[in-house]
Scaffold this active site. Structure first.
Site, PDB file in Angstrom:
ATOM      1  N   GLU A  21       0.840  -1.210   0.000  1.00  0.00           N
ATOM      2  CA  GLU A  21       0.000   0.000   0.000  1.00  0.00           C
ATOM      3  C   GLU A  21       0.869   1.252   0.000  1.00  0.00           C
ATOM      4  O   GLU A  21       2.084   1.203   0.180  1.00  0.00           O
ATOM      5  CB  GLU A  21      -0.915   0.026   1.231  1.00  0.00           C
ATOM      6  N   ASN A 150     -10.602   5.063   1.554  1.00  0.00           N
ATOM      7  CA  ASN A 150      -9.617   4.867   0.502  1.00  0.00           C
ATOM      8  C   ASN A 150      -9.776   5.919  -0.578  1.00  0.00           C
ATOM      9  O   ASN A 150     -10.627   6.804  -0.492  1.00  0.00           O
ATOM     10  CB  ASN A 150      -9.815   3.479  -0.126  1.00  0.00           C
ATOM     11  N   ASP A 201     -10.338   0.915  -4.424  1.00  0.00           N
ATOM     12  CA  ASP A 201      -9.247   1.032  -3.443  1.00  0.00           C
ATOM     13  C   ASP A 201      -8.491   2.337  -3.677  1.00  0.00           C
ATOM     14  O   ASP A 201      -9.110   3.368  -3.917  1.00  0.00           O
ATOM     15  CB  ASP A 201      -8.349  -0.203  -3.538  1.00  0.00           C
TER      16      ASP A 201
END
Length: 294
Positions: A21, A150, A201
């Site tokens: 991430e 997100n 996301d």
């Protein structure tokens, strides 16, 4: 109509992150950075030489912003820290919230130099998370009761912010004060993806205002116009794509992180590239990320 493009890129890093991430790029050093949140690692890749370094972290880090040549800001489950590049020393800077059951998740620097950063429950507890605005040491809660916040990114002029709750799967937009990055209105729906496969996301916004979004569970990065129209899908050889970032001196390349989170042995065998980090292999009109203003 959405155009689907096969993967023509390459694997930038074969290391399989549990939860890759928070990628970003520092043009001053030609280095890309990203996190393995659950692995408590900060990955560093020098693009010109492909020299790789991995730094252990004492917390669950998820967002990195460049401050200047000597310092970086890291967002973690223990708060915000200043990281000294030369030796990796971490100095506490500010706290987002006092909720031990939460960790940090997504984030990005607004053109004003302020940071948006999000939190969520460690086990994605319902409506436990929030999105915060950080200007220097001043922390302001913007949106609460989110489960998996997100997709934080901003239009090139700083006048629009984007975000989502992946649990709800609706990509949202909100008018901002370009001078501060603070909301100037209420959030509105940009694209309702609640009835489609996969999760919205991490995202990044390019120089034309297009939103590049990693589609968790769908091995893809989707591209949206500022009006919410989906115009392209770029396939990635890992199902759980998590976040894109523009890399290279011209910000014309796209890095994508992924994860093997929640996969058993059989699932990982069927998804052999899960957790690896990729370059899409397309030419983008990206933007370099602004530095965080202390």
């Amino acid at each position: 109509m959405t155009e689907t493009h096969s993967f023509t890129g390459r694997i930038l890093c074969e290391t399989a992150c549990h939860l890759g991430e928070g990628p970003t790029y520092d043009p001053a050093t030609d280095k890309a950075f990203w996190f393995d949140i659950r692995g408590r690692k900060l990955h560093e890749l020098h693009l010109a030489t492909m020299a790789k370094a991995v730094h252990d972290l004492p917390f669950l880090g998820s967002v990195l912003a460049v401050v200047d040549a000597e310092r970086q800001l890291i967002v973690s489950d223990q708060g915000l820290f200043i990281r000294t590049v030369a030796d990796g020393r971490l100095t506490p800077f500010a706290r987002l919230e006092d909720k031990a059951a939460n960790r940090s998740n997504d984030g990005r620097v607004h053109p004003s130099g302020a940071l948006w950063a999000s939190t969520m429950g460690r086990s994605a507890e319902k409506q436990s998370g929030a999105i915060y605005h950080v200007a220097g040491e001043r922390v302001t809660k913007l949106f609460s009761n989110l489960t998996i916040p997100n997709s934080i990114c901003f239009s090139p002029d700083g006048g629009t912010g984007y975000f989502t709750d992946t649990d709800v799967n609706r990509l949202m937009k909100v008018a901002l004060d370009p001078r501060t990055g603070l909301p100037a209105g209420e959030p509105a729906l940009l694209s309702d993806e609640s009835g489609t496969p996969g999760g919205v996301d991490g995202s990044v916004c390019d120089a034309d205002g297009l939103i590049w979004n990693a589609r968790w569970g769908e091995n893809a990065v989707d591209v949206y116009k500022p009006d919410g129209t989906k115009v392209a899908r770029h396939l990635v050889p890992a199902s759980q794509t998590s976040c894109p970032a523009f890399i290279g001196a011209k910000a014309d390349r796209v890095l994508v992180t992924s994860a093997w989170q929640d996969m058993d042995a059989a699932a990982r065998l069927a998804d052999p590239h899960a957790g690896q980090t990729f370059e899409l292999g397309v030419v983008a009109r990206g933007r370099l990320e602004p530095n965080f203003r202390l």
